[in-house]
Design an enzyme around this catalytic site. Structure first.
Site, PDB file in Angstrom:
ATOM      1  CD  GLU A 183      -2.168   3.145  -5.645  1.00 59.42           C
ATOM      2  OE1 GLU A 183      -3.194   2.496  -5.949  1.00 59.42           O
ATOM      3  OE2 GLU A 183      -1.121   2.608  -5.258  1.00 59.42           O
TER       4      GLU A 183
ATOM      5  CG  ASP B 179       2.730  -2.289  -8.105  1.00 58.90           C
ATOM      6  OD1 ASP B 179       2.607  -2.033  -9.319  1.00 58.90           O
ATOM      7  OD2 ASP B 179       1.872  -2.902  -7.440  1.00 58.90           O
TER       8      ASP B 179
ATOM      9  CG  HIS C  56      -2.078  -0.905  -6.679  1.00 55.87           C
ATOM     10  ND1 HIS C  56      -2.779  -0.261  -5.691  1.00 55.87           N
ATOM     11  CD2 HIS C  56      -1.956  -2.197  -6.250  1.00 55.87           C
ATOM     12  CE1 HIS C  56      -3.062  -1.102  -4.713  1.00 55.87           C
ATOM     13  NE2 HIS C  56      -2.563  -2.288  -5.029  1.00 55.87           N
TER      14      HIS C  56
ATOM     15  NE  ARG D 193      -4.228  -1.575   0.132  1.00 55.45           N
ATOM     16  CZ  ARG D 193      -4.351  -2.659  -0.613  1.00 55.45           C
ATOM     17  NH1 ARG D 193      -3.350  -3.011  -1.423  1.00 55.45           N
ATOM     18  NH2 ARG D 193      -5.443  -3.404  -0.559  1.00 55.45           N
TER      19      ARG D 193
END
EC number: 1.1.1.290
Length: 376
Positions: free
Chosen positions: A238, A233, A255, A209
């Site tokens: 986000e 990632d 992600h 996360r």
């Protein structure tokens, strides 16, 4: 029966089509109006399922999330309204494990610093963290684990403190859920102070996360400490990562660490099985029949003499450089982050590739790494 499903969940029609009418929706923009007459709701991590979303629905029979985590689900609300729920723990663990391993191999290649001989620390030893361990140990890499909750629960593996892990490890890979309270909260686990404690030339990989790392602090840190190499990632905020952070990150992706075809199919398939249990019907479809063949089903290998050869083999299945390049070009575009996630449909897991050994060197260890059909 009306089945409302995130448009980015694969194989919904093939698995659920016989059970009712399927409507696909944008999971990030789902509204109570859309949900009010659904009997089944299938979501991903971008959809927050709570009282606000479900207030107008009084017929929901099942909520399924094709994810490992459940921090986007109000479990208490579902339980209080007797709505069965299932997530898909472990569905994309292999994909995340292989992604992190490939990222380490790519860093090793780019900076001419072999992964072999390094000590890797895994923060969070659940499904995804354990999948990384599997890859690393298959390759003969020493691994240290940090997971205070699993340690306290009696997990028999050996654990170390986070401070010890940071001190002793050359590579740190993050695989924790996001928790904002408690003794072991993970929100900003790597804040300014902890980032500053990283040893020289550490590699930091985050596939869990975004908010596990204070991204603003990471920018400041990287401006002073370019020796530390970072793979992200996941991103704070986000689907709108901080543009000023991207130039300081060695490999960037939107992600998608868990976004293999196998992982996606596995997540949907687990929900199919769980819904069948709730409805007390037979789950007679098979996941394997859904997956297409790889462009090349078999690669002949004479020997894996060095990491460059191993990375080349891994790139047959997934080339991280392509997604990194695409991210840098598109993430600032309108809905670019989500567009890349939605269209990330090409990646496979090591198991999709059969490896044939034509030489005398033992490459059977590749089967432990996940490649299938390793033959003498």
């Amino acid at each position: 029966m009306k089945i409302l499903a995130d448009e980015n969940m694969p194989y919904v029609q093939q698995l659920f089509g016989d059970l009712g009418t399927i409507e696909t929706v944008n999971g990030r923009e789902l509204t109570p109006e859309q949900v009010k007459d659904a009997d089944v709701l299938l979501v991903r991590s971008v959809t927050k399922v709570d009282q606000a979303l479900l207030a107008e629905n009084n017929r929901l029979k099942f909520v399924g999330s094709a994810t490992i985590g459940t921090d986007h689900i109000d479990l208490d609300y579902l339980a209080s309204h007797n709505i069965p729920f299932s997530n898909a723990p472990g569905c994309n663990a292999t994909a995340v494990g292989e992604f992190a391993f490939i990222a380490m191999l790519e860093l090793a290649q780019r900076f001419n610093s072999p992964l072999k001989g390094k000590v890797v620390g895994i923060v969070g030893a659940g499904n995804t963290g354990t999948a990384v361990v599997k890859c690393l140990e298959a390759y003969g890499i020493e691994v240290l684990l940090n997971d205070p909750l699993l340690e306290q629960s009696g997990d028999p593996r050996d654990f170390v403190s986070l401070d010890t892990l940071i001190e002793k490890c050359d590579v740190i890979s993050l695989h924790v859920p996001i928790t904002k309270t408690g003794e072991h909260k993970t929100w900003y686990l790597f804040d300014e102070q902890r980032l500053n404690s990283l040893a020289e030339n550490t590699w930091l990989v985050n596939c869990c996360r975004g908010e596990v790392i204070d991204n603003r602090a990471l920018i400041k840190f990287k401006q002073q400490r370019d020796d530390v190499k970072v793979v992200l990632d996941v991103w704070e905020g986000e689907p709108n990562p901080m543009p000023e952070l991207v130039p300081y990150v060695e490999f960037c992706t939107p992600h998608i660490a868990g976004y293999s075809l196998e992982g996606k199919a596995r997540g949907t398939y687990i929900l199919y099985q769980k819904l069948a249990e709730v409805l007390q019907i037979s789950a007679d479809k098979q996941m394997e029949s859904l997956l297409p063949a790889l462009w090349s089903e078999r690669v002949l290998v004479q020997e894996i003499s060095d990491e460059r050869a191993l990375l080349q083999l891994a790139r047959f299945v997934y080339d991280l450089r392509d997604d990194d390049e695409l991210f840098r070009k598109q993430f600032l575009n309108n809905q670019g982050f989500d567009h890349m996630r939605k269209n990330h449909t090409h990646r496979r897991e090591f198991s999709a590739l059969k490896v044939g050994n034509t030489g005398q060197t033992n490459v059977n260890w590749l089967s432990n790494l996940g490649f299938s059909g390793v033959e003498l």
